[in-house]
Design a protein around this motif. Structure first.
Motif, PDB file in Angstrom:
ATOM      1  N   GLY A   1       2.786   7.342   6.685  1.00 16.36           N
ATOM      2  CA  GLY A   1       2.312   8.700   6.883  1.00 16.36           C
ATOM      3  C   GLY A   1       3.207   9.505   7.801  1.00 16.36           C
ATOM      4  O   GLY A   1       3.102  10.735   7.855  1.00 16.36           O
ATOM      5  N   ASP A   2       4.109   8.847   8.507  1.00 11.92           N
ATOM      6  CA  ASP A   2       4.997   9.552   9.431  1.00 11.92           C
ATOM      7  C   ASP A   2       6.340   9.908   8.796  1.00 11.92           C
ATOM      8  O   ASP A   2       6.775  11.053   8.860  1.00 11.92           O
ATOM      9  N   CYS A   3       6.996   8.943   8.159  1.00 11.88           N
ATOM     10  CA  CYS A   3       8.329   9.220   7.596  1.00 11.88           C
ATOM     11  C   CYS A   3       8.341   9.295   6.066  1.00 11.88           C
ATOM     12  O   CYS A   3       9.334   9.700   5.473  1.00 11.88           O
ATOM     13  N   GLY A   4       7.249   8.865   5.399  1.00  9.39           N
ATOM     14  CA  GLY A   4       7.167   8.937   3.940  1.00  9.39           C
ATOM     15  C   GLY A   4       7.796   7.766   3.210  1.00  9.39           C
ATOM     16  O   GLY A   4       7.773   7.708   1.981  1.00  9.39           O
ATOM     17  N   GLU A   5       8.366   6.832   3.931  1.00 10.59           N
ATOM     18  CA  GLU A   5       9.011   5.661   3.326  1.00 10.59           C
ATOM     19  C   GLU A   5       7.968   4.770   2.646  1.00 10.59           C
ATOM     20  O   GLU A   5       6.873   4.562   3.160  1.00 10.59           O
ATOM     21  N   ILE A   6       8.305   4.234   1.477  1.00 13.23           N
ATOM     22  CA  ILE A   6       7.436   3.288   0.776  1.00 13.23           C
ATOM     23  C   ILE A   6       8.020   1.894   0.976  1.00 13.23           C
ATOM     24  O   ILE A   6       9.203   1.669   0.740  1.00 13.23           O
ATOM     25  N   SER A   7       7.168   0.976   1.441  1.00 13.52           N
ATOM     26  CA  SER A   7       7.600  -0.394   1.726  1.00 13.52           C
ATOM     27  C   SER A   7       6.702  -1.384   1.014  1.00 13.52           C
ATOM     28  O   SER A   7       5.529  -1.120   0.789  1.00 13.52           O
ATOM     29  N   GLU A   8       7.262  -2.539   0.658  1.00 10.33           N
ATOM     30  CA  GLU A   8       6.501  -3.629   0.061  1.00 10.33           C
ATOM     31  C   GLU A   8       6.290  -4.714   1.115  1.00 10.33           C
ATOM     32  O   GLU A   8       7.191  -5.003   1.911  1.00 10.33           O
ATOM     33  N   PHE A   9       5.084  -5.292   1.113  1.00 12.16           N
ATOM     34  CA  PHE A   9       4.758  -6.361   2.050  1.00 12.16           C
ATOM     35  C   PHE A   9       4.121  -7.521   1.305  1.00 12.16           C
ATOM     36  O   PHE A   9       3.266  -7.315   0.446  1.00 12.16           O
ATOM     37  N   LEU A  10       4.534  -8.722   1.642  1.00 12.53           N
ATOM     38  CA  LEU A  10       3.905  -9.935   1.147  1.00 12.53           C
ATOM     39  C   LEU A  10       2.789 -10.255   2.131  1.00 12.53           C
ATOM     40  O   LEU A  10       3.045 -10.553   3.292  1.00 12.53           O
ATOM     41  N   ILE A  11       1.542 -10.157   1.696  1.00  9.90           N
ATOM     42  CA  ILE A  11       0.390 -10.323   2.572  1.00  9.90           C
ATOM     43  C   ILE A  11      -0.148 -11.750   2.417  1.00  9.90           C
ATOM     44  O   ILE A  11      -0.651 -12.121   1.369  1.00  9.90           O
ATOM     45  N   LEU A  12      -0.047 -12.522   3.478  1.00 15.26           N
ATOM     46  CA  LEU A  12      -0.518 -13.906   3.447  1.00 15.26           C
ATOM     47  C   LEU A  12      -1.825 -14.094   4.199  1.00 15.26           C
ATOM     48  O   LEU A  12      -2.531 -15.054   3.970  1.00 15.26           O
TER      49      LEU A  12
ATOM     50  N   CYS B   1       5.841   0.153   9.416  1.00 17.06           N
ATOM     51  CA  CYS B   1       6.811   0.760   8.507  1.00 17.06           C
ATOM     52  C   CYS B   1       8.172   0.116   8.748  1.00 17.06           C
ATOM     53  O   CYS B   1       8.609  -0.044   9.894  1.00 17.06           O
ATOM     54  N   LYS B   2       8.843  -0.257   7.682  1.00 20.48           N
ATOM     55  CA  LYS B   2      10.141  -0.918   7.805  1.00 20.48           C
ATOM     56  C   LYS B   2      11.231   0.055   8.241  1.00 20.48           C
ATOM     57  O   LYS B   2      12.274  -0.354   8.723  1.00 20.48           O
ATOM     58  N   SER B   3      10.961   1.358   8.097  1.00 20.67           N
ATOM     59  CA  SER B   3      11.952   2.358   8.462  1.00 20.67           C
ATOM     60  C   SER B   3      11.784   2.859   9.898  1.00 20.67           C
ATOM     61  O   SER B   3      12.723   2.851  10.683  1.00 20.67           O
ATOM     62  N   CYS B   4      10.546   3.297  10.260  1.00 19.75           N
ATOM     63  CA  CYS B   4      10.332   3.917  11.570  1.00 19.75           C
ATOM     64  C   CYS B   4       9.404   3.115  12.486  1.00 19.75           C
ATOM     65  O   CYS B   4       9.115   3.541  13.601  1.00 19.75           O
ATOM     66  N   LYS B   5       8.908   1.975  12.007  1.00 17.61           N
ATOM     67  CA  LYS B   5       8.024   1.078  12.776  1.00 17.61           C
ATOM     68  C   LYS B   5       6.647   1.665  13.079  1.00 17.61           C
ATOM     69  O   LYS B   5       5.932   1.182  13.939  1.00 17.61           O
TER      70      LYS B   5
ATOM     71  N   LYS C   1      -2.152   2.225   1.876  1.00 17.12           N
ATOM     72  CA  LYS C   1      -1.933   1.310   0.754  1.00 17.12           C
ATOM     73  C   LYS C   1      -1.876   2.102  -0.546  1.00 17.12           C
ATOM     74  O   LYS C   1      -2.711   2.969  -0.801  1.00 17.12           O
ATOM     75  N   LEU C   2      -0.892   1.806  -1.378  1.00 16.49           N
ATOM     76  CA  LEU C   2      -0.724   2.464  -2.672  1.00 16.49           C
ATOM     77  C   LEU C   2      -1.296   1.587  -3.776  1.00 16.49           C
ATOM     78  O   LEU C   2      -1.333   0.365  -3.659  1.00 16.49           O
ATOM     79  N   ILE C   3      -1.702   2.216  -4.844  1.00 20.76           N
ATOM     80  CA  ILE C   3      -2.164   1.478  -6.021  1.00 20.76           C
ATOM     81  C   ILE C   3      -0.950   1.206  -6.890  1.00 20.76           C
ATOM     82  O   ILE C   3      -0.252   2.125  -7.297  1.00 20.76           O
ATOM     83  N   SER C   4      -0.692  -0.053  -7.140  1.00 17.82           N
ATOM     84  CA  SER C   4       0.466  -0.458  -7.929  1.00 17.82           C
ATOM     85  C   SER C   4       0.046  -0.852  -9.328  1.00 17.82           C
ATOM     86  O   SER C   4      -1.038  -1.370  -9.544  1.00 17.82           O
ATOM     87  N   ALA C   5       0.940  -0.630 -10.266  1.00 20.98           N
ATOM     88  CA  ALA C   5       0.691  -1.033 -11.650  1.00 20.98           C
ATOM     89  C   ALA C   5       0.863  -2.541 -11.781  1.00 20.98           C
ATOM     90  O   ALA C   5       1.731  -3.136 -11.152  1.00 20.98           O
ATOM     91  N   HIS C   6       0.036  -3.160 -12.607  1.00 20.30           N
ATOM     92  CA  HIS C   6       0.139  -4.588 -12.879  1.00 20.30           C
ATOM     93  C   HIS C   6       1.364  -4.818 -13.744  1.00 20.30           C
ATOM     94  O   HIS C   6       1.636  -4.076 -14.673  1.00 20.30           O
TER      95      HIS C   6
END
Length: 76
Positions: A9-20, A28-32, A38-43
């Motif tokens: 919500g701060d820099c607009g970067e989209i990141s993927e995370f492996l959630i265990l 955020c991987k860009s600005c921390k 959370k985005l809705i992803s296509a299967h």
């Protein structure tokens, strides 16, 4: 694998995370920033034509011309 996409919500970067686990803190991987949505992803499924006897079916539920017809699995 449980991979999810989040938009910062701060820099607009989209990141993927492996959630265990639920206790992981996501940044955020860009600005921390912690301001992630959370985005809705296509299967994504890969299939070859040999899985379907030589042709890949189309339409709802793999039945050609079934979308919107009464009694079809998709409903109308």
């Amino acid at each position: 694998m449980p991979i999810f996409e989040y938009k910062c919500g701060d820099c607009g970067e989209i990141s993927e995370f492996l959630i265990l686990g639920k206790s992981e803190e996501l940044l955020c991987k860009s600005c921390k920033s912690r301001n992630l949505a959370k985005l809705i992803s296509a299967h994504n499924t890969a299939a070859s034509s040999s899985d379907f006897g030589g042709s890949i079916p189309s339409g709802c539920c793999g039945n050609p011309n079934s979308c919107g017809n009464p009694g079809s699995c998709c409903g109308g």
